[in-house]
Design a protein around this motif. Structure first.
Motif, mmCIF file in Angstrom:
data_model
loop_
_atom_site.group_PDB
_atom_site.id
_atom_site.type_symbol
_atom_site.label_atom_id
_atom_site.label_comp_id
_atom_site.label_asym_id
_atom_site.label_seq_id
_atom_site.Cartn_x
_atom_site.Cartn_y
_atom_site.Cartn_z
ATOM 1 N N ARG A 100 62.584 38.467 64.877
ATOM 2 C CA ARG A 100 62.642 39.843 64.370
ATOM 3 C C ARG A 100 61.520 40.139 63.388
ATOM 4 N N TYR A 101 60.963 39.104 62.747
ATOM 5 C CA TYR A 101 59.935 39.313 61.732
ATOM 6 C C TYR A 101 58.534 39.450 62.334
ATOM 7 N N GLY A 102 58.436 39.274 63.658
ATOM 8 C CA GLY A 102 57.142 39.450 64.306
ATOM 9 C C GLY A 102 56.767 40.907 64.515
ATOM 10 N N GLY A 103 57.733 41.763 64.554
ATOM 11 C CA GLY A 103 57.477 43.183 64.742
ATOM 12 C C GLY A 103 58.737 43.869 65.223
ATOM 13 N N PRO A 104 58.807 45.181 64.966
ATOM 14 C CA PRO A 104 57.784 46.021 64.332
ATOM 15 C C PRO A 104 57.896 46.057 62.798
ATOM 16 N N GLU A 105 58.096 44.910 62.179
ATOM 17 C CA GLU A 105 58.177 44.824 60.726
ATOM 18 C C GLU A 105 56.925 45.463 60.103
ATOM 19 N N PRO A 106 57.080 46.507 59.273
ATOM 20 C CA PRO A 106 55.896 47.173 58.700
ATOM 21 C C PRO A 106 55.206 46.351 57.626
ATOM 22 N N LEU A 107 55.942 45.447 56.976
ATOM 23 C CA LEU A 107 55.336 44.628 55.938
ATOM 24 C C LEU A 107 54.528 43.488 56.551
ATOM 25 N N PRO A 108 53.449 43.054 55.876
ATOM 26 C CA PRO A 108 52.806 41.814 56.296
ATOM 27 C C PRO A 108 53.792 40.650 56.189
ATOM 28 N N VAL A 109 53.765 39.757 57.173
ATOM 29 C CA VAL A 109 54.656 38.597 57.203
ATOM 30 C C VAL A 109 53.826 37.355 57.478
ATOM 31 N N ILE A 110 53.975 36.343 56.638
ATOM 32 C CA ILE A 110 53.386 35.025 56.870
ATOM 33 C C ILE A 110 54.521 34.017 56.838
ATOM 34 N N GLY A 111 54.553 33.132 57.797
ATOM 35 C CA GLY A 111 55.614 32.139 57.831
ATOM 36 C C GLY A 111 55.108 30.838 58.384
ATOM 37 N N GLY A 112 55.885 29.800 58.179
ATOM 38 C CA GLY A 112 55.474 28.514 58.708
ATOM 39 C C GLY A 112 56.536 27.465 58.513
ATOM 40 N N GLY A 113 56.181 26.280 58.938
ATOM 41 C CA GLY A 113 57.080 25.158 58.786
ATOM 42 C C GLY A 113 56.756 24.072 59.791
ATOM 43 N N ASP A 114 57.517 23.007 59.681
ATOM 44 C CA ASP A 114 57.482 21.958 60.687
ATOM 45 C C ASP A 114 58.417 22.414 61.793
#
Length: 307
Positions: free
Chosen positions: A157-171
């Motif tokens: 859900r955070y890939g779009g169409p989220e209007p805010l910039p999103v950075i994520g990560g992990g193992d």
């Protein structure tokens, strides 16, 4: 624009020793060659950091602060399958944390766990006008590609169409499709290990189980060298590679850890709103000096965004 350096690191067992003590000197060594102190660190394997009033998590933050010369605040995330939750470390002089669900908070949905909402302090003098972004960190299931796919669906859900910039990560304990990514020898590992991250194809050969990552970033088309479908995320490693194809995409697991060779399993992902702010030339997988013992089984990954 404000530079926001970001790091992703899976610190093996959170630095916990078999005797129950902690070694944070190796954590400091892992960050010794960063170009600038990260404003945000996405951290995996904070093993038993909740115990004893959080003494280990505060010691880790202190060690990073001492090594990098900036203050760090730490928040622990959630992990239902064991005492190795992810965590975030951030520099409060650069970032303002505005939302982070703790493990036992009431009213939280699963797809909100381990997702932070930050404001960039230097983007405005007034809180109402400061630029915000979301950041998530996860450590996905190591044993089952089916479970990883379910975990990816909660992130989608955070890939779009989220209007805010999103950075994520992990193992994420898996790789994506595409021959441009690091490849392993799937028959070099025993069946049990092979089955953790691999899958047996219809032609009877083993290959990587890429379903979870492909769900988020799309399936690679070898003819067009583009990804199809996906939830709207961009792999930061590929953003950097497209900007300079002469630089190969490196594994994030150190040599000799996984039979058959290391893969890219520690991923930084950005939605379209954030991808435009990523500085591709700053992406780096920090390969340890071969003459010394690596600080962890995984490699530090860094990148900088301008927000």
């Amino acid at each position: 624009m404000v530079r926001v350096p970001i790091a992703l690191f899976n610190y093996e067992n959170g630095g916990r020793s078999p005797d129950g003590g902690y070694d944070f000197s190796r954590l400091q060594c892992a960050f010794a060659d960063v170009d600038e102190p990260p404003a945000l660190i996405l951290f995996c394997e904070a093993k038993n950091y909740r115990d004893h009033a959080g003494v280990a998590k505060y010691a880790a933050a202190e060690a990073l602060s001492d090594a990098l010369g900036v203050p760090y605040v730490v928040e622990l995330g959630s992990m239902p399958r064991g005492p190795l939750p992810p965590a975030i470390f951030y520099n409060p002089n650069l970032l303002v944390l505005r939302r982070w669900w703790n493990q036992d908070d009431p009213g939280v949905y699963d797809d909100q766990r381990n997702v932070a909402r930050f404001a960039v302090r230097g983007s405005s003098r007034t809180p109402e006008e400061r630029l915000e972004f979301l950041a998530f960190v996860h450590h996905w299931e190591p044993l089952s590609g089916d479970v990883r796919l379910e975990e990816a669906k909660r992130v989608g859900r955070y890939g779009g169409p989220e209007p805010l910039p999103v950075i994520g990560g992990g193992d994420f304990n898996g790789t994506a499709s595409g021959s441009h990514l690091p490849q392993g020898d799937w028959v070099a590992a025993p069946f049990r290990q092979r089955a953790h991250k691999g899958v047996l194809g219809s032609d009877g050969t083993w290959g990587p189980d890429t379903r979870a990552l492909d769900h988020l970033i799309g399936e690679w088309d070898e003819n067009t060298h583009q990804r199809r479908d996906g939830c709207g995320f961009h792999a930061v490693a590929e953003v950097a590679w497209r900007a300079d194809p002469s630089q190969p995409i490196l594994p994030t697991v150190n040599a000799g850890v996984d039979a058959g060779g290391g893969l890219l399993v520690d991923w930084l992902l950005a939605n379209t709103a954030m991808a435009d702010h990523i500085l591709p030339a700053t992406y780096q997988v920090h390969v340890p000096d071969p003459g010394h013992q690596p600080p962890s089984d995984h490699r530090l990954v860094t990148v900088t965004a301008e927000l």
